[in-house]
Scaffold this active site. Structure first.
Site, PDB file in Angstrom:
ATOM      1  N   LYS A  56      -0.842  18.080  46.144  1.00 59.52           N
ATOM      2  CA  LYS A  56       0.438  18.513  46.721  1.00 59.52           C
ATOM      3  C   LYS A  56       0.818  17.543  47.817  1.00 59.52           C
ATOM      4  O   LYS A  56      -0.051  16.918  48.423  1.00 59.52           O
ATOM      5  CB  LYS A  56       0.271  19.914  47.330  1.00 59.52           C
ATOM      6  CG  LYS A  56       1.529  20.729  47.301  1.00 59.52           C
ATOM      7  CD  LYS A  56       1.685  21.471  45.993  1.00 59.52           C
ATOM      8  CE  LYS A  56       3.010  22.156  45.894  1.00 59.52           C
ATOM      9  NZ  LYS A  56       3.089  23.065  44.748  1.00 59.52           N
ATOM     10  N   ASP A  88       9.263  20.468  44.323  1.00 60.03           N
ATOM     11  CA  ASP A  88       8.844  21.773  44.848  1.00 60.03           C
ATOM     12  C   ASP A  88       9.997  22.176  45.775  1.00 60.03           C
ATOM     13  O   ASP A  88      11.097  21.618  45.647  1.00 60.03           O
ATOM     14  CB  ASP A  88       7.499  21.660  45.597  1.00 60.03           C
ATOM     15  CG  ASP A  88       6.850  23.023  45.846  1.00 60.03           C
ATOM     16  OD1 ASP A  88       6.212  23.544  44.931  1.00 60.03           O
ATOM     17  OD2 ASP A  88       6.987  23.576  46.955  1.00 60.03           O
TER      18      ASP A  88
HETATM   19  N1  GLU Z   1       5.901  22.662  42.451  1.00 57.48           N
HETATM   20  C1  GLU Z   1       5.545  23.288  41.220  1.00 57.48           C
HETATM   21  C2  GLU Z   1       4.314  24.138  41.390  1.00 57.48           C
HETATM   22  O1  GLU Z   1       4.083  24.671  42.450  1.00 57.48           O
HETATM   23  C3  GLU Z   1       5.450  22.285  40.085  1.00 57.48           C
HETATM   24  C4  GLU Z   1       4.478  21.168  40.282  1.00 57.48           C
HETATM   25  C5  GLU Z   1       4.569  20.066  39.234  1.00 57.48           C
HETATM   26  O2  GLU Z   1       5.421  20.147  38.356  1.00 57.48           O
HETATM   27  O3  GLU Z   1       3.777  19.124  39.319  1.00 57.48           O
HETATM   28  O4  GLU Z   1       3.568  24.387  40.481  1.00 57.48           O
END
Ligand code: GLU
Length: 444
Positions: free
Chosen positions: A126, A166
């Site tokens: 993240k 996100d």
């Molecule tokens: N932000 C999204 C999540 O919390 C998607 C992450 C992504 O597609 O890599 O899963």
């Protein structure tokens, strides 16, 4: 909790006393896997859980960018790469002034478990920044995204770490980041997902988290109540990238979205809200009260938390971490809610989560319920790696299959461990099982 796990937790508490969100995510996980560890004491010998609780990398960096007045501004960027045992690091980017290391560590830890559940080979990561996109001009957003990506590139690569959208980061921001990446590297590859469909993005990616959440709701209703969404009433918090597609999909399947909220407040209409208008409010960044201009009879509350005081069959917290507390959980239960599914990451506090489980309110944690987004990101990586683009219907069908397989997996695991209502336990054990074996097989 198992003695070994509770010792690990105490150590972590002492080591990271200022990281409450991270500790919360870990505590939920450790509580859930306790029975599994009791049944498999050999895992204690390997001490693998200790290594699973430490991120591979937790970095923070300076981002310098130029505002419209020509002044140089400085923000903090973050990258937490939690675990790469199952595949390249994968997870979203968040821009929000309130982020910190604790939040990125909890998000990356949850992401690792979530990605394990999808069945697609992806590790967990993240990133993001304390940059606040609110009130910034388009040009400032572009300059910030480019400056941010120049730094983030040190941690990114199509077979290394693949960031995506996100909260606070959408298709536009990803486009700016991809543009600068390509100009610097001369490589057009799958370094980012959530890209536009015109240059390598996947169909359904913008809708995937919301659609997946509703597909999971359907499986839950079918399994426990032999019913579907027809005539069901729904509350959805957040009016953003998850909530709006979820509301659209639910409405198209016969449900009525009666309440929605964002930081401005809550709109409530027992006859069902106009989702097209909510979408316009989101896209044009209008205040939520704009809804009243067209529908003056709609109930409006200025406290976002009042959403959980409304009566409905299903509640979908899709805004942010810890938005649904114990008091809200009790009120929802008193009002007869059938199911709560997390569209955001950890929107429910731990005591509220436990309350739902103890009171047999069906509850699906975010790591399963909102896995649709990263799943379609995984499909985007496959399309990029094979230089193809699948039609909307093909991706949507794959998403449906993935959500079904996640639901079946967590349900069967919960049942095998004695309580089909404890889908938190089902999800954590299912993810843990895959992860720890992969770590041990690779010798770490
Ligand atoms: N932000 C999204 C999540 O919390 C998607 C992450 C992504 O597609 O890599 O899963």
């Amino acid at each position: 909790m198992n003695q070994y796990l509770s010792m690990l937790y105490s150590e972590l508490e002492q080591k990271y006393p200022t990281q409450p969100e991270f500790l919360q995510a870990v505590l939920e996980f450790l509580n859930s896997i306790s029975d599994y560890i009791n049944q498999n004491p050999n895992i204690v010998e390997t001490d693998v859980v200790r290594r699973m609780l430490e991120p591979d990398t937790s970095a923070s960096f300076k981002v310098v960018w130029e505002d419209d007045l020509g002044n140089l501004q400085v923000n903090r960027g973050y990258k937490v790469q939690f675990n790469q045992a199952l595949g390249p690091y994968k997870g979203g980017l968040r821009f929000n002034p309130n982020v910190n290391e604790s939040i990125f560590k909890f998000l990356a830890f949850e992401q690792t478990l979530k990605n394990a559940l999808t069945g697609i080979p992806m590790g967990g990561s993240k990133g993001g920044s304390d940059f606040n996109p609110k009130g910034k001009s388009e040009r400032e957003i572009k300059r910030f995204c480019e400056a941010f990506m120049i730094e983030l590139m040190k941690y990114s690569g199509p077979d290394f770490d693949v960031p995506a959208a996100d909260s606070g980061v959408g298709i536009k921001e990803i486009g700016y980041m991809f543009g600068i990446y390509k100009r610097i590297t001369n490589r057009h590859n799958g370094v980012l997902t959530s890209k536009g469909v015109n240059y390598g993005g996947s169909y359904v990616r913008p809708e995937a988290t919301g659609f997946g959440l509703i597909y999971m709701t359907l499986h839950l209703l079918k399994k426990f109540y032999h019913t579907d969404l027809t005539g069901k009433t729904i509350l959805i918090s957040g009016c953003g990238n998850v909530s709006v597609p979820a509301a659209e999909k639910a409405t198209s399947l016969g449900a009525k979205v009666v309440g929605m909220s964002n930081i401005d407040g809550v709109i409530h209409d027992e006859n069902g809200l106009d989702i097209e208008l909510v979408k316009r409010i989101r896209d044009e960044k209008l205040p939520l009260s704009y809804y009243l201009e067209k529908y003056p009879d709609t109930n409006y509350f200025i406290n976002s938390k009042d959403l959980w005081k409304l009566k409905a069959d299903i509640a979908l917290p899709c805004a942010t971490q810890n938005e649904l507390d114990l008091e809200a959980a009790k009120t929802l239960n008193k009002n007869g809610v059938l199911a709560v599914l997390e569209g955001a990451n950890m929107p429910t506090t731990l005591d509220a989560t436990n309350f739902f489980i103890e009171n047999k309110v069906l509850f699906v944690p975010g790591k399963a319920a909102n896995a649709g987004g990263v799943s379609v990101s995984g499909l985007e990586m496959t399309q990029n790696a094979t230089h193809t683009q699948w039609p909307f219907e093909v991706v949507d069908q794959r998403l449906k299959e993935i959500m079904k397989s996640i639901f079946d997996g967590i349900y069967e695991t919960a049942e095998a461990f004695g309580n089909p209502y404890d889908l938190v336990k089902g999800a954590n054990i299912k993810a843990f099982e895959k992860l720890y074996l992969a770590m041990l097989e690779q010798g770490y």
